[in-house]
Design a protein around this motif. Structure first.
Motif, PDB file in Angstrom:
ATOM      1  N   ILE A  33       0.846  -1.203   0.000  1.00  0.00           N
ATOM      2  CA  ILE A  33       0.000   0.000   0.000  1.00  0.00           C
ATOM      3  C   ILE A  33       0.874   1.242   0.000  1.00  0.00           C
ATOM      4  O   ILE A  33       0.655   2.164  -0.777  1.00  0.00           O
ATOM      5  CB  ILE A  33      -0.966  -0.008   1.213  1.00  0.00           C
ATOM      6  CG1 ILE A  33      -2.032  -1.082   1.022  1.00  0.00           C
ATOM      7  CG2 ILE A  33      -1.609   1.367   1.414  1.00  0.00           C
ATOM      8  CD1 ILE A  33      -2.835  -1.387   2.277  1.00  0.00           C
ATOM      9  N   SER A  66      -4.750   2.598  -3.298  1.00  0.00           N
ATOM     10  CA  SER A  66      -5.933   3.201  -2.690  1.00  0.00           C
ATOM     11  C   SER A  66      -7.038   2.191  -2.413  1.00  0.00           C
ATOM     12  O   SER A  66      -7.996   2.512  -1.723  1.00  0.00           O
ATOM     13  CB  SER A  66      -6.488   4.296  -3.599  1.00  0.00           C
ATOM     14  OG  SER A  66      -5.568   5.348  -3.693  1.00  0.00           O
ATOM     15  N   LEU A 121      -4.923  -3.219   8.061  1.00  0.00           N
ATOM     16  CA  LEU A 121      -5.471  -2.710   6.805  1.00  0.00           C
ATOM     17  C   LEU A 121      -6.780  -1.959   7.041  1.00  0.00           C
ATOM     18  O   LEU A 121      -7.657  -1.953   6.181  1.00  0.00           O
ATOM     19  CB  LEU A 121      -5.686  -3.872   5.829  1.00  0.00           C
ATOM     20  CG  LEU A 121      -4.456  -4.732   5.533  1.00  0.00           C
ATOM     21  CD1 LEU A 121      -4.839  -5.977   4.764  1.00  0.00           C
ATOM     22  CD2 LEU A 121      -3.412  -3.929   4.794  1.00  0.00           C
ATOM     23  N   ILE A 144      -8.055   0.604   4.364  1.00  0.00           N
ATOM     24  CA  ILE A 144      -8.163   0.193   2.962  1.00  0.00           C
ATOM     25  C   ILE A 144      -9.612  -0.141   2.605  1.00  0.00           C
ATOM     26  O   ILE A 144     -10.340  -0.713   3.386  1.00  0.00           O
ATOM     27  CB  ILE A 144      -7.223  -1.004   2.657  1.00  0.00           C
ATOM     28  CG1 ILE A 144      -6.975  -1.116   1.151  1.00  0.00           C
ATOM     29  CG2 ILE A 144      -7.766  -2.299   3.188  1.00  0.00           C
ATOM     30  CD1 ILE A 144      -6.072  -0.072   0.620  1.00  0.00           C
ATOM     31  N   TYR A 195     -12.187  -1.950  -0.297  1.00  0.00           N
ATOM     32  CA  TYR A 195     -12.115  -3.037  -1.278  1.00  0.00           C
ATOM     33  C   TYR A 195     -13.485  -3.255  -1.900  1.00  0.00           C
ATOM     34  O   TYR A 195     -14.502  -2.829  -1.377  1.00  0.00           O
ATOM     35  CB  TYR A 195     -11.600  -4.329  -0.631  1.00  0.00           C
ATOM     36  CG  TYR A 195     -12.563  -4.972   0.325  1.00  0.00           C
ATOM     37  CD1 TYR A 195     -13.442  -5.968  -0.099  1.00  0.00           C
ATOM     38  CD2 TYR A 195     -12.612  -4.592   1.666  1.00  0.00           C
ATOM     39  CE1 TYR A 195     -14.336  -6.565   0.783  1.00  0.00           C
ATOM     40  CE2 TYR A 195     -13.503  -5.182   2.549  1.00  0.00           C
ATOM     41  CZ  TYR A 195     -14.360  -6.170   2.103  1.00  0.00           C
ATOM     42  OH  TYR A 195     -15.243  -6.750   2.972  1.00  0.00           O
TER      43      TYR A 195
END
Length: 178
Positions: free
Chosen positions: A70, A76, A109, A112, A114
């Motif tokens: 990352i 991103s 994470l 993040i 997704y």
């Protein structure tokens, strides 16, 4: 980790990255390996990156590797291959959900975002391309996982870039009408 619908992930990517580049990471989740692909800075083209070994005992290391990627690649968001069909409770689909839950538990994470993208036939397509090369099975498996991730991510990028163009066209026609 926070799930977003495919278009929403891309729109947030565009909004948050007006002054900096943000790339996407494609993941092809398997029982033993997770194939990775990365988009270019313009989020138009996917390229193979690497393969992570997947074990219950190394989930913390895997999360650390993803965390490093990352920052190194200015990622991103993640585009994770998922089998969208009437068998969404299949063992493959369950393995993907388990991986996401395990990664989320590491808390490495948290920021993040997704989304899921159709992954059916990505590995089969790569199999057809690799078969004539008569490679060693271990090498073939690692290449297959990376290129299946490319297929997932490229499919997503093609879709969102096409949708983005349609959105821009509809905005232009609306502006012309007013």
């Amino acid at each position: 980790m926070k799930y977003l619908k495919p278009i929403k992930l891309y729109r947030q990517l565009l909004k948050s990255n007006e002054h900096k580049s943000g790339r996407l990471l494609g993941l092809d989740v398997g029982d033993k390996y997770v194939g990775l692909a990365v988009s270019d800075a313009d989020n138009k083209v996917a390229s193979p990156l690497s393969v992570l070994v997947r074990k219950k005992t190394n989930i913390d290391f895997m999360a650390g590797d993803l965390q490093s990627l990352i920052s190194e690649l200015s990622l991103s968001g993640f585009v994770i291959g998922y089998p969208f069909d009437r068998w969404s409770n299949s063992p493959c689909a369950m393995q993907i959900k388990i991986l996401i839950n395990d990664l989320a538990k590491t808390r490495k994470l948290e920021d993040i975002k997704y989304t899921f993208w159709e992954e059916r036939f990505t590995s089969k397509n790569v199999d057809f391309l690799l078969k004539p090369l008569e490679m060693h099975p271990v090498d073939c498996k690692r290449i297959k996982d990376k290129f299946a991730a490319v297929g997932i991510l490229q499919g997503y990028l093609d879709f969102v870039n096409g949708t983005r163009g349609q959105d821009q066209e509809s905005q232009i026609s609306q502006n012309d009408d007013t």
